[in-house]
Design a protein around this motif. Structure first.
Motif, PDB file in Angstrom:
ATOM      1  N   VAL A 113       0.843  -1.198   0.000  1.00 61.13           N
ATOM      2  CA  VAL A 113       0.000   0.000   0.000  1.00 61.13           C
ATOM      3  C   VAL A 113       0.877   1.246   0.000  1.00 61.13           C
ATOM      4  O   VAL A 113       1.629   1.498   0.950  1.00 61.13           O
ATOM      5  CB  VAL A 113      -0.947   0.009   1.213  1.00 61.13           C
ATOM      6  CG1 VAL A 113      -1.806   1.275   1.196  1.00 61.13           C
ATOM      7  CG2 VAL A 113      -1.831  -1.232   1.190  1.00 61.13           C
ATOM      8  N   THR A 114       0.780   2.013  -1.076  1.00 59.15           N
ATOM      9  CA  THR A 114       1.512   3.266  -1.237  1.00 59.15           C
ATOM     10  C   THR A 114       0.547   4.324  -1.736  1.00 59.15           C
ATOM     11  O   THR A 114      -0.356   4.028  -2.518  1.00 59.15           O
ATOM     12  CB  THR A 114       2.671   3.089  -2.249  1.00 59.15           C
ATOM     13  OG1 THR A 114       3.480   1.986  -1.843  1.00 59.15           O
ATOM     14  CG2 THR A 114       3.519   4.348  -2.323  1.00 59.15           C
ATOM     15  N   ALA A 172      -7.756   8.710  -3.505  1.00 59.81           N
ATOM     16  CA  ALA A 172      -8.234   8.067  -2.279  1.00 59.81           C
ATOM     17  C   ALA A 172      -7.026   7.575  -1.503  1.00 59.81           C
ATOM     18  O   ALA A 172      -6.152   6.891  -2.047  1.00 59.81           O
ATOM     19  CB  ALA A 172      -9.163   6.903  -2.609  1.00 59.81           C
ATOM     20  N   ALA A 173      -6.975   7.912  -0.224  1.00 59.12           N
ATOM     21  CA  ALA A 173      -5.847   7.521   0.619  1.00 59.12           C
ATOM     22  C   ALA A 173      -6.150   6.205   1.327  1.00 59.12           C
ATOM     23  O   ALA A 173      -7.268   5.672   1.272  1.00 59.12           O
ATOM     24  CB  ALA A 173      -5.570   8.623   1.641  1.00 59.12           C
ATOM     25  N   ARG A 174      -5.156   5.708   2.031  1.00 61.52           N
ATOM     26  CA  ARG A 174      -5.289   4.439   2.739  1.00 61.52           C
ATOM     27  C   ARG A 174      -6.422   4.513   3.776  1.00 61.52           C
ATOM     28  O   ARG A 174      -6.488   5.454   4.573  1.00 61.52           O
ATOM     29  CB  ARG A 174      -3.980   4.096   3.427  1.00 61.52           C
ATOM     30  CG  ARG A 174      -4.012   2.778   4.186  1.00 61.52           C
ATOM     31  CD  ARG A 174      -2.626   2.400   4.635  1.00 61.52           C
ATOM     32  NE  ARG A 174      -2.615   1.073   5.237  1.00 61.52           N
ATOM     33  CZ  ARG A 174      -1.513   0.372   5.463  1.00 61.52           C
ATOM     34  NH1 ARG A 174      -0.330   0.883   5.144  1.00 61.52           N
ATOM     35  NH2 ARG A 174      -1.564  -0.815   6.007  1.00 61.52           N
ATOM     36  N   GLY A 175      -7.314   3.527   3.736  1.00 68.08           N
ATOM     37  CA  GLY A 175      -8.409   3.433   4.681  1.00 68.08           C
ATOM     38  C   GLY A 175      -9.562   4.366   4.406  1.00 68.08           C
ATOM     39  O   GLY A 175     -10.566   4.349   5.122  1.00 68.08           O
ATOM     40  N   ALA A 196      -7.560  -7.919  -0.284  1.00 75.08           N
ATOM     41  CA  ALA A 196      -6.911  -6.923  -1.131  1.00 75.08           C
ATOM     42  C   ALA A 196      -6.986  -5.549  -0.463  1.00 75.08           C
ATOM     43  O   ALA A 196      -7.952  -5.247   0.239  1.00 75.08           O
ATOM     44  CB  ALA A 196      -7.594  -6.876  -2.490  1.00 75.08           C
ATOM     45  N   PRO A 197      -5.997  -4.690  -0.672  1.00 77.61           N
ATOM     46  CA  PRO A 197      -5.998  -3.371  -0.020  1.00 77.61           C
ATOM     47  C   PRO A 197      -7.044  -2.415  -0.585  1.00 77.61           C
ATOM     48  O   PRO A 197      -7.425  -1.461   0.076  1.00 77.61           O
ATOM     49  CB  PRO A 197      -4.583  -2.844  -0.295  1.00 77.61           C
ATOM     50  CG  PRO A 197      -4.135  -3.574  -1.518  1.00 77.61           C
ATOM     51  CD  PRO A 197      -4.763  -4.930  -1.444  1.00 77.61           C
ATOM     52  N   VAL A 198      -7.495  -2.642  -1.823  1.00 75.91           N
ATOM     53  CA  VAL A 198      -8.503  -1.798  -2.452  1.00 75.91           C
ATOM     54  C   VAL A 198      -9.791  -2.603  -2.566  1.00 75.91           C
ATOM     55  O   VAL A 198      -9.777  -3.759  -2.982  1.00 75.91           O
ATOM     56  CB  VAL A 198      -8.059  -1.318  -3.849  1.00 75.91           C
ATOM     57  CG1 VAL A 198      -9.153  -0.490  -4.507  1.00 75.91           C
ATOM     58  CG2 VAL A 198      -6.764  -0.515  -3.746  1.00 75.91           C
ATOM     59  N   ASP A 209      -9.947  -1.011   7.416  1.00 74.10           N
ATOM     60  CA  ASP A 209      -8.539  -0.894   7.008  1.00 74.10           C
ATOM     61  C   ASP A 209      -8.340  -1.057   5.501  1.00 74.10           C
ATOM     62  O   ASP A 209      -7.246  -1.404   5.046  1.00 74.10           O
ATOM     63  CB  ASP A 209      -7.662  -1.930   7.742  1.00 74.10           C
ATOM     64  CG  ASP A 209      -7.614  -1.665   9.231  1.00 74.10           C
ATOM     65  OD1 ASP A 209      -7.699  -0.480   9.621  1.00 74.10           O
ATOM     66  OD2 ASP A 209      -7.513  -2.644  10.007  1.00 74.10           O
ATOM     67  N   ARG A 210      -9.383  -0.823   4.722  1.00 72.31           N
ATOM     68  CA  ARG A 210      -9.246  -0.891   3.266  1.00 72.31           C
ATOM     69  C   ARG A 210      -9.673   0.436   2.652  1.00 72.31           C
ATOM     70  O   ARG A 210     -10.531   1.132   3.179  1.00 72.31           O
ATOM     71  CB  ARG A 210     -10.107  -2.022   2.673  1.00 72.31           C
ATOM     72  CG  ARG A 210      -9.584  -3.412   2.976  1.00 72.31           C
ATOM     73  CD  ARG A 210     -10.441  -4.465   2.275  1.00 72.31           C
ATOM     74  NE  ARG A 210      -9.835  -5.791   2.438  1.00 72.31           N
ATOM     75  CZ  ARG A 210     -10.023  -6.581   3.471  1.00 72.31           C
ATOM     76  NH1 ARG A 210     -10.814  -6.180   4.467  1.00 72.31           N
ATOM     77  NH2 ARG A 210      -9.437  -7.757   3.542  1.00 72.31           N
ATOM     78  N   THR A 211      -9.079   0.753   1.518  1.00 66.03           N
ATOM     79  CA  THR A 211      -9.527   1.888   0.729  1.00 66.03           C
ATOM     80  C   THR A 211     -10.708   1.409  -0.104  1.00 66.03           C
ATOM     81  O   THR A 211     -10.568   0.491  -0.912  1.00 66.03           O
ATOM     82  CB  THR A 211      -8.407   2.404  -0.180  1.00 66.03           C
ATOM     83  OG1 THR A 211      -7.293   2.782   0.632  1.00 66.03           O
ATOM     84  CG2 THR A 211      -8.882   3.593  -0.995  1.00 66.03           C
TER      85      THR A 211
END
Length: 628
Positions: free
Chosen positions: A355-356, A383-386, A515-517, A545-547
């Motif tokens: 995640v960047t 869109a930022a993290r979370g 997945a982070p997104v 904790d996901r975007t």
């Protein structure tokens, strides 16, 4: 024939089978040539005994031995013919495996644009027709025609040794036959293409109707669908009449030419035997050999017909294989489309990107499905993290297009799109899609068990992991209530589950992918109020904790997001928090007013945005927590 040769070259791993077919054909042809010579000796011996030139008793042993020789030759021919048939059958099965696998790999590696203009039934029909016609032709050639070709060559050599004009007459059949066939071919294939088009359209509609049979029945459209389906096959019958009439007219010409040539051959044999140039045994042998060459000519009509079908079918196959790959297609898929053997595939769950920032970043992105008809124009937001981002806009305004771009199903025409700080053009499809989880409006489950569907993104997940995500998705209770629990078979597209149950399984599947997104594309719009609440609870767990990018059908479901992006005519209209946009006078504030209204005109206006009133609807009793 170039298409068939191309297929044979592409399946070069089958060379042991090709060699086996050739060798058995040579042996069968050689054994077949033994019989005419034995018949010649037997005929001359019997004629000599009957004519009194030799005593019958003195040649009895010879006749018995000749009969035994015929038996041995016939038995050996039977064995070798079946051996060749076995090799041909296995070769055809392996050919089907290779061609089918390559076709499937190609489809999986094609861009989404290809499937946008195809129907499922058509894709399947092309596979079946193309590969079936090719493999059936190969079976016919290997099991029947190959030995006969070797036989014809040997017969031409032997008749040339005895009397060369016989060879000229016999050999003249083939160029005449092939010339008439070539004249037939162009028109026949054009008519076959017309038939294939109707069959593909009928097959495509058939697949659609079977997949949506509830809709067909609810609109009492069975007769209309059946009439359309039958009408397409009726048009193939009409085309077949003309095609078959033309084919058999030309086949009559071919057959007539062959009959005249064989008339000349028999006349020559009878005349030369009558005048002592051939013995009676020679005549019997030569007639037997000529008739052995006659059979392949008779079969040629059938084989040419099979070859025409194979050529027409392989054209569809190669048209698909010539399509451009998806730019970010998996290299294993690309290699599999070129493999001449069953490819060795390594299936492993790809690792999501680290995640960047920006986790999602649109910068001046424009895109059009059709050239000159842009769907989105110069879209920019991050869109930022979370962070939770909601997309709001009229139906057709570009919301789903943005989702398609994030999933890498299409590439931006202009601008740049970043996922986890990486430009999507620099990522493989596996890297990108491993980093994006999605829950669609339709759960899109597969036939099989609940466990198989939950673990679709991570096949090696443990039971504890599966149960853990099912609990978080609010699905464990109803799954455990089934007699077979997580091993319950849910049927095609999960139709044995209620809508709410299917959606919670889909949520669990997305959780396990981790997945982070996350994309929620109207994930609860098709559910009743009670099922929506159950699914929404699972979605809340999933978004932690996901975007998350949300397309919602009720504004109340996006009231707690961090940012709302409103779209109008494919452009970003406003970007801000719900509180900021609620008083801005823009699209979102207008929709809030419409949502609170019970006026019919206001409700109609809401539907243009893909939204419904926040006034709760009654629960659908058919979507309750019933067991299978």
């Amino acid at each position: 024939m170039r298409s068939l040769a191309r297929i044979l070259r592409s399946a070069s791993a089958l060379w042991p089978f090709y060699l086996g077919v050739i060798l058995t054909s040579i042996v069968v042809a050689g054994l077949g040539l033994v019989s005419p010579f034995i018949l010649r000796e037997a005929t001359d011996t019997i004629v000599a005994a009957v004519g009194g030139d030799v005593a019958a008793g003195s040649v009895t042993r010879t006749i018995v031995l000749l009969a035994v020789g015929l038996l041995i030759a016939d038995l050996a021919t039977t064995v070798m013919t079946n051996l060749g048939g076995y090799i041909g059958d296995v070769m055809a099965a392996r050919m089907r495996q290779i061609l089918s696998t390559r076709y499937y790999a190609k489809l999986l590696a094609l861009p989404q644009r290809y499937f946008d203009r195809q129907s499922t039934g058509t894709v399947i029909a092309r596979l079946d027709r193309s590969i079936t016609s090719v493999t059936q032709f190969l079976q016919s050639v290997s099991n029947n025609f190959s030995p006969m070709v070797v036989t014809v060559i040997a017969v031409l050599i032997i008749t040339g040794w005895y009397y060369w004009p016989l060879t000229i007459l016999l050999a003249s059949i083939f160029p005449i036959y092939m010339w008439l066939t070539a004249k037939t071919s162009v028109k026949w294939q054009a008519l076959e293409a017309e038939k294939n088009e109707q069959v593909d359209l009928a097959g495509g509609r058939f697949a659609e109707v079977v997949g949506q049979v509830k809709v067909v029945k609810s609109y009492v459209a069975e007769i209309r669908e059946l009439a359309t389906f039958g009408g397409r096959y009726g048009r193939t019958v009409k085309t077949t009449r003309g095609q078959s009439r033309y084919w058999h007219q030309m086949d009559s010409l071919r057959g007539g030419a062959m009959n005249l040539i064989f008339f000349g051959i028999y006349l020559v044999l009878f005349y030369r035997t009558l005048h002592g140039y051939f013995t009676l045994g020679d005549m019997v042998m030569l007639i037997t050999l000529v008739n052995m060459a006659k059979q392949p000519v008779f079969m040629m009509s059938f084989l040419v017909d099979a070859a025409q079908r194979a050529i027409a079918g392989s054209r569809d196959y190669f048209n698909v294989m010539a399509e451009d790959f998806e730019p970010t297609a998996n290299q294993q898929l690309i290699a599999a489309t070129e493999s001449s053997d069953q490819p060795a595939l390594t299936d492993h769950a790809p690792t999501p990107l680290p995640v960047t920032e920006p986790v999602i970043g649109f910068d001046g992105v424009s895109f059009s499905y059709e050239e000159g008809e842009p769907v989105i124009r110069e879209v920019s937001f991050t869109a930022a993290r979370g962070q939770r981002i909601a997309l709001v806009g009229e139906s057709g305004g570009g919301k789903s297009t943005l989702v398609n771009l994030i999933l890498g199903l299409y590439q931006p025409d202009e601008g740049s799109l970043e996922i986890c700080g990486r430009d999507v053009r620099d990522l493989s499809a596996a890297q990108l899609r491993a980093s994006v989880g999605v829950v669609f409006q339709e759960a899109s489950l597969f036939s099989g068990t609940i466990r198989e569907n939950i673990t679709y993104g991570r096949p090696g997940a443990t039971d504890a992991e599966v149960i853990g995500v099912a609990k978080r998705a609010n699905a464990h209770a109803f799954i455990s209530a089934f007699p077979d629990g997580y091993d319950t078979v849910i049927g095609e597209r999960g139709l044995r589950l209620s809508g709410g149950q299917r959606q919670r399984v889909a949520v669990a599947r997305a959780m396990l992918k981790d997945a982070p997104v996350l994309i929620l594309d109207e994930a609860t719009s098709a559910l009743d109020t009670r099922s929506e609440r159950a699914v929404q609870a699972g979605l809340e767990e999933l978004m932690v904790d996901r975007t998350t990018l949300i397309i919602a059908h009720r504004l109340s479901t996006i009231a707690d997001v961090d940012t709302i992006v409103t779209l109008e005519n494919g452009r970003v209209d406003e970007v801000g928090s719900p509180a900021e946009l609620a008083t801005s006078g823009g699209i979102y504030s207008q929709l809030l007013a419409l949502t609170a209204s019970s006026d019919a005109a206001d409700r109609k206006r809401l539907k243009q945005f893909g939204l419904v009133s926040d006034i709760p609807a009654e629960d659908d009793p058919e979507d309750s927590e019933e067991q299978l």
